[in-house]
Design an enzyme around this catalytic site. Structure first.
Site, PDB file in Angstrom:
ATOM      1  N   GLU A 290       0.827  -1.207   0.000  1.00  0.00           N
ATOM      2  CA  GLU A 290       0.000   0.000   0.000  1.00  0.00           C
ATOM      3  C   GLU A 290       0.865   1.263   0.000  1.00  0.00           C
ATOM      4  OE1 GLU A 290      -4.010  -1.002   2.044  1.00  0.00           O
ATOM      5  OE2 GLU A 290      -3.442   0.915   2.862  1.00  0.00           O
ATOM      6  N   HIS A 320       7.103 -26.776   1.102  1.00  0.00           N
ATOM      7  CA  HIS A 320       6.318 -27.838   0.470  1.00  0.00           C
ATOM      8  C   HIS A 320       5.236 -27.253  -0.415  1.00  0.00           C
ATOM      9  CE1 HIS A 320       8.299 -30.701   3.158  1.00  0.00           C
ATOM     10  NE2 HIS A 320       8.324 -29.643   3.960  1.00  0.00           N
ATOM     11  N   LYS A 434     -12.966   2.203  -2.317  1.00  0.00           N
ATOM     12  CA  LYS A 434     -13.913   2.524  -1.238  1.00  0.00           C
ATOM     13  C   LYS A 434     -15.037   3.415  -1.792  1.00  0.00           C
ATOM     14  CE  LYS A 434     -10.777   2.422   2.796  1.00  0.00           C
ATOM     15  NZ  LYS A 434     -10.222   3.157   3.931  1.00  0.00           N
TER      16      LYS A 434
HETATM   17  O1  PA5 Z   1      -3.134   1.705   5.869  1.00  0.00           O
HETATM   18  C1  PA5 Z   1      -4.199   2.211   5.587  1.00  0.00           C
HETATM   19  O2  PA5 Z   1      -4.376   3.438   5.543  1.00  0.00           O
HETATM   20  C2  PA5 Z   1      -5.403   1.351   5.262  1.00  0.00           C
HETATM   21  O3  PA5 Z   1      -5.054   0.015   5.181  1.00  0.00           O
HETATM   22  C3  PA5 Z   1      -6.451   1.513   6.352  1.00  0.00           C
HETATM   23  O4  PA5 Z   1      -5.903   1.181   7.595  1.00  0.00           O
HETATM   24  C4  PA5 Z   1      -7.666   0.656   6.064  1.00  0.00           C
HETATM   25  O5  PA5 Z   1      -8.201   0.981   4.805  1.00  0.00           O
HETATM   26  C5  PA5 Z   1      -8.735   0.860   7.134  1.00  0.00           C
HETATM   27  O6  PA5 Z   1      -9.072   2.198   7.220  1.00  0.00           O
HETATM   28  P1  PA5 Z   1      -9.711   2.790   8.520  1.00  0.00           P
HETATM   29  O7  PA5 Z   1      -8.729   2.707   9.626  1.00  0.00           O
HETATM   30  O8  PA5 Z   1     -10.057   4.189   8.154  1.00  0.00           O
HETATM   31  O9  PA5 Z   1     -10.923   1.966   8.820  1.00  0.00           O
END
Ligand code: PA5
Length: 467
Positions: A290, A320, A434
């Site tokens: 990410e 394995h 989203k």
């Molecule tokens: O690292 C990030 O920003 C994302 O993975 C968020 O943690 C994830 O989308 C969840 O978002 P939120 O904490 O707003 O629920």
């Protein structure tokens, strides 16, 4: 002093030949790396708190709250996804045995049993509700934005169940929330329902939030010593901003990963040799993907897609399974092993001379010795195939080491972000998904996405076959 070792030997050209990195390759990138570490160090002194700022004042409050929760409840269910759950899960599963609830070194742990509801999956939620005793369960709702579909849907279902079962006071007693101090739908619910709330500092992004209340509340509730966890992190932080970059593990990890990527090794396999660290690999995969998988626009407005693909694997299990591909498949990866020290009271295989001759050599060997031999064997196999690998070693699996490794990897991610020339802290691709989902589910401000998607689907020639 507990020191995490990072061993790069087996990704050098000296060890594996020309496919490896030479000293000149690394020395040649030194200046680039120094700039990246300088940026990291500046971030550490920034005014607005970010992931590098230790939550010193909050620690005592969190410990106190964890102790209260432990004396009242047996289970904590964390409702959260991505950065709002993976860090806590990595640390808890890394340090506490899944079945017995003891620490991985065998010592007793008096914390809550912590479970996670991450996915939007009716069956998983029903399974939880059928098995958990609501009387002795506290729900920890964690979402930085306060609007996340998966988390908020699960929360609203559970909220209704709790109110029906225990009334408003009983519901309030069983819910704590961790979210942005002012924004998001969860803030509204907190205000209306008068719920306990902890803040995610606005400058701390989801996947970098394990050292904030997001991670620390569940980790402390599980019985892990968060002071030791943060001590390890603080040491790792000091080492990650060391300007002597060729002695700096976080910097070297980022640099070698970047150089290998630039030579076509676009995948990084994170492969701990400890079952309990598999979740850490999942956390790393999210952090790396990410943060670094991005679309960049260079001067000429041409889109450039960059980003190494992280793969979470587990030694020896994946010997394995995936290992055949890693050894002989397309040559696009490097492997990062995590090796841990010996387990107290590790059982040994009994001698079996008369029972099973072909494996007589295993007799008397502890499972730790066998695990080490397997890891060493795989690493040497990779050397033979001229495939790079490197190894983090933790002498013990304890809170300090795990905190240190997590902070090292977070710092590395930021350094790698500079080297890849991307912003490691945003996630526009995730946000787009989203928005589309909110539109399809009927939220006004994204409704236009829904019509676009429906039109696109209607215009597409479908191709479906059945079995
Ligand atoms: O690292 C990030 O920003 C994302 O993975 C968020 O943690 C994830 O989308 C969840 O978002 P939120 O904490 O707003 O629920």
């Amino acid at each position: 002093v507990k020191r995490i070792k990072y061993d790069l030997t087996c990704l050098t050209s000296e060890a594996i030949g020309p496919t490896g990195l030479s000293t000149e390759d690394i020395e040649g990138a030194r200046e680039r790396l120094e700039h990246a570490v300088e940026y990291l160090a500046e971030l550490g002194t920034a005014h607005e708190p970010n992931f590098m700022h230790m939550p010193d004042e909050a620690v005592a409050d969190i410990q106190l709250r964890a102790a209260q929760l432990q004396s009242r409840f047996e289970t904590m269910v964390v409702l959260g996804i991505g950065g709002s759950s993976l860090g806590a899960r990595a640390a808890i599963e890394g340090l506490i045995r899944r079945r017995s609830g003891r620490f991985v070194d065998g010592t007793p742990c008096s914390g809550l049993r912590v479970q996670f509801i991450e996915n939007v999956d009716a069956s998983d939620l029903l399974d939880l509700l059928e098995t958990v005793d609501l009387e002795t369960t506290v729900f920890n709702v964690v979402t930085k934005s306060g609007n996340t579909i998966e988390t908020m849907s699960a929360f609203l279902i559970i909220r209704e169940r709790l109110i029906n079962a225990f009334g408003m006071d009983g519901y309030r007693e069983r819910v704590i929330c961790t979210t942005d101090p002012t924004r998001g739908a969860l803030r509204g619910v907190i205000a209306k329902d008068e719920l306990e709330a902890w803040d995610v500092p606005p400058g701390v992004g989801g996947r970098f939030s394990v050292m904030s209340p997001v991670g620390l509340i569940p980790i402390a509730a599980a019985g892990v010593d968060i002071e030791a966890f943060l001590r390890g992190a603080a040491r790792a932080l000091a080492s990650a901003v060391d300007r002597n970059v060729l002695e700096n593990p976080a910097a070297l990890f980022a640099l070698t990963q970047t150089l290998l990527y630039e030579r076509g090794r676009t995948q990084v396999v994170f492969m701990p040799y400890a079952t309990s660290l598999f979740a850490l690999g999942q956390w790393f995969a999210q952090l790396w993907a990410e943060s670094l998988g991005k679309l960049r626009y260079l001067g000429d407005e041409t889109p450039h897609h960059v980003g190494p693909t992280p793969i979470a694997a587990l030694g020896a299990t994946d010997q394995h399974s995936l290992l055949q591909l890693f050894m002989e498949g397309d040559d696009v990866r490097n492997i990062v092993f995590v090796e841990v020290g010996d387990t107290p009271d590790a059982p040994s295989v009994p001698s079996t001379r008369s029972l099973c001759e072909p494996i007589v050599h295993l007799g008397g060997k502890s499972l730790d010795e066998i695990r080490s031999a397997e890891l060493c064997g795989v690493r040497e196999g990779l050397v033979e195939h001229a495939r790079p690998s490197s190894t983090f070693t933790l002498d013990r699996l304890d809170a300090e080491y795990v905190g240190g490794l997590m902070m090292t990897l977070m710092c590395s991610t930021v350094v790698a972000g500079s080297l890849f020339d991307v912003n490691p802290f945003d996630q526009p691709g995730v946000e787009l998904g989203k928005r589309f989902a909110h539109g399809l589910l009927g939220r006004d401000k994204e409704r236009h996405y829904a019509s676009q998607i429906h039109e696109r689907i209607a215009a597409r020639r479908t191709w479906i076959v059945t079995v």
